[in-house]
Motif scaffolding. Structure first.
Motif, short mmCIF file in Angstrom:
data_model
loop_
_atom_site.label_atom_id
_atom_site.label_comp_id
_atom_site.label_asym_id
_atom_site.label_seq_id
_atom_site.Cartn_x
_atom_site.Cartn_y
_atom_site.Cartn_z
N ASP A 1 -0.31 -43.74 -21.44
CA ASP A 1 0.49 -42.67 -22.03
C ASP A 1 1.63 -42.25 -21.13
N ARG A 2 1.50 -42.50 -19.83
CA ARG A 2 2.54 -42.11 -18.88
C ARG A 2 3.43 -43.28 -18.48
N GLY A 3 3.25 -44.41 -19.17
CA GLY A 3 4.12 -45.56 -18.94
C GLY A 3 3.81 -46.36 -17.70
N HIS A 4 2.63 -46.17 -17.10
CA HIS A 4 2.25 -46.91 -15.88
C HIS A 4 1.53 -48.21 -16.28
N TYR A 5 2.27 -49.14 -16.85
CA TYR A 5 1.65 -50.34 -17.42
C TYR A 5 1.14 -51.29 -16.33
N THR B 1 -1.88 -49.92 -14.67
CA THR B 1 -3.08 -50.05 -15.48
C THR B 1 -3.79 -51.37 -15.18
N PHE C 1 -4.95 -42.82 -20.15
CA PHE C 1 -4.23 -41.80 -19.36
C PHE C 1 -3.00 -42.42 -18.70
N PHE C 2 -3.16 -43.61 -18.11
CA PHE C 2 -2.04 -44.27 -17.44
C PHE C 2 -1.05 -44.87 -18.44
#
Length: 413
Positions: free
Chosen positions: A381-385, A388, A378-379
């Protein structure tokens, strides 16, 4: 029902194994380690070839990822149930049946003509993997001398990491040489050879069965589920595994996205993490053997340090190379706590319920592997590397609290 009453519900083997020569203990540890490496080898029968399957069978990565969800659901559910079977019939026949499942999984891969053929691989491999922790720890706890158990748990964890490291190399070698089907055929032959070795040395793998006492109350076989410490152990495995899952599945794309490192460098980092984890488990064996009474605190410190290192990597302050080095070092920190973790579970296990308890608490490991990709994806896919990785650190810190909870409740019991 407390631990003492549970112990009276069954006539079980003595909790302290007899002192035996080092050679005999080493034979048991070696055979169990070989079996454990084989189970971890099965974890990766599918993922290294996902790009091949995507091209050859026209499958999406969502379809391919679902194969691993099936694997871990079957393994986790089966592991909890397998613990009861191990206590009833002994570890040895269950171990041999697992290898038959692994051989069937490899043959299913060899003959696969599409998605459902690969699904058979996942199902047979998950079924074969299910009994391994109750099998392995029943054998080790019954047959290895008490003062060598720390080293036995270290070798057990080390062999699992080596099994993980071997599978991609093995399958990709045969794929490059004779095609991917040849890799599955070679794996089936390898499993058959290992099974032959285990059968040949089966005397080292025999365990005593738990015989139900005539006056045992109804439902005593599942009375251990009422013990809070069992669920604290389960929570520990669930939470700590969710950190391992992010490293295995997402650390490579995270490093590529955050720092622009090459695919080869990011993949090498995963191998480095596994090798550092193996080194940590080797060192942790000496720690567990010398500090058995402090196993919960050793686990808490190792997981806590690992969480701090993951936070550092998640900030990105150290750049690509520095972040990858820190993540690899996390493997060493967490690995040190591995043998003490197994010692912690042993101390929390009521007499006569080894298979059932290990099967239940280690099913948390499979559940963690099954849930983690859904949460982290989920994270991702939204670019919150970076976030994560921070979330993985949070789960690892929560596992610290679970480990201390296990120690507190074991001491109270």
């Amino acid at each position: 029902m407390n631990t003492a009453s549970l112990s009276r519900a069954a006539t079980a083997p003595a909790s302290t194994p007899p002192q035996v020569p080092l050679r005999a203990d080493a034979a048991v540890i070696g055979l169990v380690g070989l079996a454990h490496a084989s189970s971890h080898f099965a974890h990766l029968l599918l993922p290294p070839l996902f790009p091949v399957f995507a091209q050859e069978f026209g499958l999406s990565f969502s379809q391919l990822g679902f194969l691993m969800t099936v694997f871990f659901i079957i393994s986790g559910t089966g592991q909890a149930l397998a613990g009861f079977l191990v206590d009833k019939v002994g570890a040895r026949p269950v171990l041999f049946a697992s290898f038959v499942c692994f051989i069937c999984a490899c043959l299913a891969g060899y003959f696969a003509q599409g998605y459902w053929g690969l699904m058979l691989v996942a199902m047979f491999a998950g079924l074969g993997n299910a009994p391994f922790h109750p099998v392995d720890f029943s054998i080790l706890n019954q047959r290895v001398s008490t003062h060598r158990l720390g080293y036995a748990f270290s070798a057990h964890g080390l062999s699992g990491n080596l099994g993980w490291a071997l599978t991609p190399v093995f399958l990709l070698f045969f794929t490059a040489w004779q095609g991917w089907r040849s890799g599955y055929l070679a794996a089936a032959i390898l499993y058959a050879c290992i099974l032959a070795v285990l059968v040949l040395h089966r005397g080292h793998l025999k365990t005593e069965v738990v015989r139900r006492a005539h006056d045992a109350p109804k439902g005593s076989d599942v009375a251990f589920l009422r013990l809070p410490v069992v669920w604290w152990c389960f929570a520990f495995f669930l939470l700590s595994t969710m950190t391992l899952a992010v490293v295995q599945a997402f650390a490579s794309p995270i490093m590529q996205a955050m720092h622009g490192v090459s695919f080869e460098a990011a993949t090498t980092m995963i191998t480095a993490y596994m090798l550092c984890g193996a080194a940590g488990m080797f060192a942790g064996g000496f720690v567990a053997a010398r500090m058995p009474a402090a196993s919960d605190r050793v686990v808490a410190w190792s997981m806590g340090i690992g969480a701090v290192l993951i936070v550092v990597a998640g900030t990105g302050w150290l750049g690509g190379f520095g972040s990858m080095a820190v993540l690899a070092a996390t493997g060493f920190a967490v690995g040190i706590g591995g043998p003490s973790r197994d010692m912690m579970i042993k101390k929390a296990t009521p007499k006569g319920a080894t298979g059932r308890v290990y099967g239940t608490v280690y099913s948390g490991l499979d559940m963690g592997f099954a849930l983690a990709p859904l949460i982290y994806g989920f994270f991702m896919d939204r670019g919150h590397y970076g976030l994560t990785l921070m979330l993985a650190a949070v789960f690892l810190m929560l596992s610290v609290g679970a480990a201390l909870g296990v120690g507190k409740r074991t001491a109270a019991a």
